[in-house]
Design a protein around this motif. Structure first.
Motif, PDB file in Angstrom:
ATOM      1  N   UNK A   1      78.618 106.960  62.194  1.00  0.00           N
ATOM      2  CA  UNK A   1      77.330 107.696  62.375  1.00  0.00           C
ATOM      3  C   UNK A   1      77.948 109.144  62.388  1.00  0.00           C
ATOM      4  N   UNK A   2      76.737 110.186  62.247  1.00  0.00           N
ATOM      5  CA  UNK A   2      77.509 111.679  62.055  1.00  0.00           C
ATOM      6  C   UNK A   2      78.126 112.211  63.407  1.00  0.00           C
ATOM      7  N   UNK A   3      79.296 112.181  63.755  1.00  0.00           N
ATOM      8  CA  UNK A   3      79.749 112.330  64.827  1.00  0.00           C
ATOM      9  C   UNK A   3      79.996 113.871  65.057  1.00  0.00           C
ATOM     10  N   UNK A   4      80.074 114.745  64.138  1.00  0.00           N
ATOM     11  CA  UNK A   4      80.044 116.006  63.915  1.00  0.00           C
ATOM     12  C   UNK A   4      78.578 116.685  64.437  1.00  0.00           C
ATOM     13  N   UNK A   5      77.645 116.117  64.476  1.00  0.00           N
ATOM     14  CA  UNK A   5      76.136 116.531  64.780  1.00  0.00           C
ATOM     15  C   UNK A   5      76.128 116.761  66.223  1.00  0.00           C
ATOM     16  N   UNK A   6      76.079 118.065  66.632  1.00  0.00           N
ATOM     17  CA  UNK A   6      75.719 118.444  67.794  1.00  0.00           C
ATOM     18  C   UNK A   6      74.536 118.130  68.358  1.00  0.00           C
ATOM     19  N   UNK A   7      73.339 118.142  67.357  1.00  0.00           N
ATOM     20  CA  UNK A   7      72.125 117.735  67.807  1.00  0.00           C
ATOM     21  C   UNK A   7      72.093 116.366  68.350  1.00  0.00           C
ATOM     22  N   UNK A   8      72.897 115.228  67.554  1.00  0.00           N
ATOM     23  CA  UNK A   8      72.860 113.849  67.757  1.00  0.00           C
ATOM     24  C   UNK A   8      73.585 113.775  69.180  1.00  0.00           C
ATOM     25  N   UNK A   9      74.739 114.239  69.399  1.00  0.00           N
ATOM     26  CA  UNK A   9      75.592 114.144  70.550  1.00  0.00           C
ATOM     27  C   UNK A   9      74.490 114.566  71.919  1.00  0.00           C
TER      28      UNK A   9
ATOM     29  N   UNK B   1      71.148  88.892  66.714  1.00  0.00           N
ATOM     30  CA  UNK B   1      70.131  89.511  66.332  1.00  0.00           C
ATOM     31  C   UNK B   1      70.267  90.977  66.288  1.00  0.00           C
ATOM     32  N   UNK B   2      69.422  91.809  65.827  1.00  0.00           N
ATOM     33  CA  UNK B   2      69.724  93.127  65.980  1.00  0.00           C
ATOM     34  C   UNK B   2      69.343  93.715  67.392  1.00  0.00           C
ATOM     35  N   UNK B   3      68.952  93.050  68.237  1.00  0.00           N
ATOM     36  CA  UNK B   3      68.761  93.378  69.862  1.00  0.00           C
ATOM     37  C   UNK B   3      70.122  93.207  70.300  1.00  0.00           C
ATOM     38  N   UNK B   4      70.802  92.268  69.988  1.00  0.00           N
ATOM     39  CA  UNK B   4      72.336  91.873  70.501  1.00  0.00           C
ATOM     40  C   UNK B   4      73.076  93.047  69.960  1.00  0.00           C
ATOM     41  N   UNK B   5      73.314  93.121  68.800  1.00  0.00           N
ATOM     42  CA  UNK B   5      73.839  94.479  68.295  1.00  0.00           C
ATOM     43  C   UNK B   5      73.593  95.825  69.003  1.00  0.00           C
TER      44      UNK B   5
ATOM     45  N   UNK C   1      64.069 105.681  73.308  1.00  0.00           N
ATOM     46  CA  UNK C   1      64.358 106.714  72.276  1.00  0.00           C
ATOM     47  C   UNK C   1      66.038 106.376  71.593  1.00  0.00           C
ATOM     48  N   UNK C   2      66.864 105.765  72.543  1.00  0.00           N
ATOM     49  CA  UNK C   2      67.982 105.521  72.095  1.00  0.00           C
ATOM     50  C   UNK C   2      68.168 104.383  71.252  1.00  0.00           C
ATOM     51  N   UNK C   3      67.279 103.441  71.622  1.00  0.00           N
ATOM     52  CA  UNK C   3      66.803 102.215  70.624  1.00  0.00           C
ATOM     53  C   UNK C   3      66.445 102.568  69.049  1.00  0.00           C
ATOM     54  N   UNK C   4      65.671 103.671  69.371  1.00  0.00           N
ATOM     55  CA  UNK C   4      65.063 104.147  68.118  1.00  0.00           C
ATOM     56  C   UNK C   4      65.930 104.855  67.063  1.00  0.00           C
ATOM     57  N   UNK C   5      66.931 105.530  67.839  1.00  0.00           N
ATOM     58  CA  UNK C   5      68.126 106.240  66.996  1.00  0.00           C
ATOM     59  C   UNK C   5      69.214 105.389  66.426  1.00  0.00           C
ATOM     60  N   UNK C   6      69.556 104.289  67.460  1.00  0.00           N
ATOM     61  CA  UNK C   6      70.494 103.131  66.896  1.00  0.00           C
ATOM     62  C   UNK C   6      69.640 102.170  65.986  1.00  0.00           C
ATOM     63  N   UNK C   7      68.430 101.792  66.006  1.00  0.00           N
ATOM     64  CA  UNK C   7      68.031 100.587  65.339  1.00  0.00           C
ATOM     65  C   UNK C   7      68.142 100.779  63.865  1.00  0.00           C
TER      66      UNK C   7
END
Length: 173
Positions: free
Chosen positions: A42-50, A119-123, A83-89
Motif C-alpha cells: 500500500x501507499x506507505x508514503x501517504x501522510x493522509x493514509x497514515x 475468507x476475506x474476513x480472515x485476511x 472505517x479501517x475495514x473499508x480501507x483494507x477491504x
C-alpha cells in the motif's frame, strides 16, 4: 530489510530537509505503520493514509481503554473499526484476484495450506492485527529505545563499541 530501509531512509530524509525532528513523532510513531503498509503493498508514503489509520486506532484504543463502553464512544469505536475495514477491504480483495509481491498476496497464497480455506474476513483480521498490535507495540518500543540510546551514556557506549552484537541485541530488544 526490503521494507525497513526504504521507509527509514525516507523518514530521515524528511526531517533532514527540515533541519530538526521530534524522534518519537517523526520516527518512532511513523515507522511501524509505514513499514506494515509497505509490506501490504500500500501507499506507505501517504501522510493522509497514515494519519487516518492512526486516528482510527487512537479511537479504538480509547474505547478499549475505557472498558468498551457503549454510547457515543462505543459508536465512534465501531465507526473507526468499520472505517479501517473499508480501507483494507478493497486491497485485500484485489490481492486475492490479482496477486502481487506483498504480504497480503502471500497470506492468500500460503495460509490455506496451513489453516484450510480462508475468507476475506480472515485476511482482514490478520491485517488489522498486524497494523494495530504490531504497529502500536513497536511505536512505543521504538520511542523508548530512542530515548534510552540518547539519554543513557553507558547504553550508547555499548552500542558504539560493538556495532555488530550490541547493536543487534539493542534493536532486537
Amino acid at each position: 530489510h526490503a521494507h525497513v530501509r526504504p521507509v527509514i531512509n525516507w523518514l530521515v530524509d524528511r526531517f533532514v530537509a527540515t533541519g530538526r525532528a521530534d524522534l518519537a513523532q517523526d520516527m518512532a510513531y511513523q515507522l511501524p505503520t509505514r513499514m506494515i503498509l509497505s509490506m501490504f503493498g500500500m501507499d506507505w508514503k501517504s501522510d493522509e493514509l497514515v494519519e487516518t489509520i492512526h486516528g482510527h486506532h487512537n479511537t479504538i484504543v480509547e474505547w478499549i481503554g475505557r472498558r468498551n463502553p457503549g454510547g457515543e464512544l462505543g459508536q465512534r469505536g465501531l465507526a473507526a473499526s468499520e472505517a479501517l475495514n473499508a480501507l483494507l477491504g478493497p486491497v485485500i480483495e484485489d490481492r486475492r484476484d490479482n496477486p502481487s509481491d506483498d504480504l497480503i498476496s502471500d497470506i492468500w497464497a500460503k495460509a490455506p495450506a496451513e489453516y484450510g480455506p480462508i475468507e476475506a474476513s480472515d485476511v482482514q483480521a490478520i491485517c488489522r492485527e498486524l497494523l494495530f498490535a504490531g504497529g502500536d507495540t513497536t511505536m512505543q518500543s521504538l520511542a523508548n529505545a530512542i530515548y534510552l540510546l540518547l539519554t543513557d551514556h553507558s547504553a550508547r557506549q555499548s552500542v558504539d563499541a560493538d556495532r555488530k552484537s550490541a547493536l543487534h541485541h539493542f534493536v532486537e530488544e
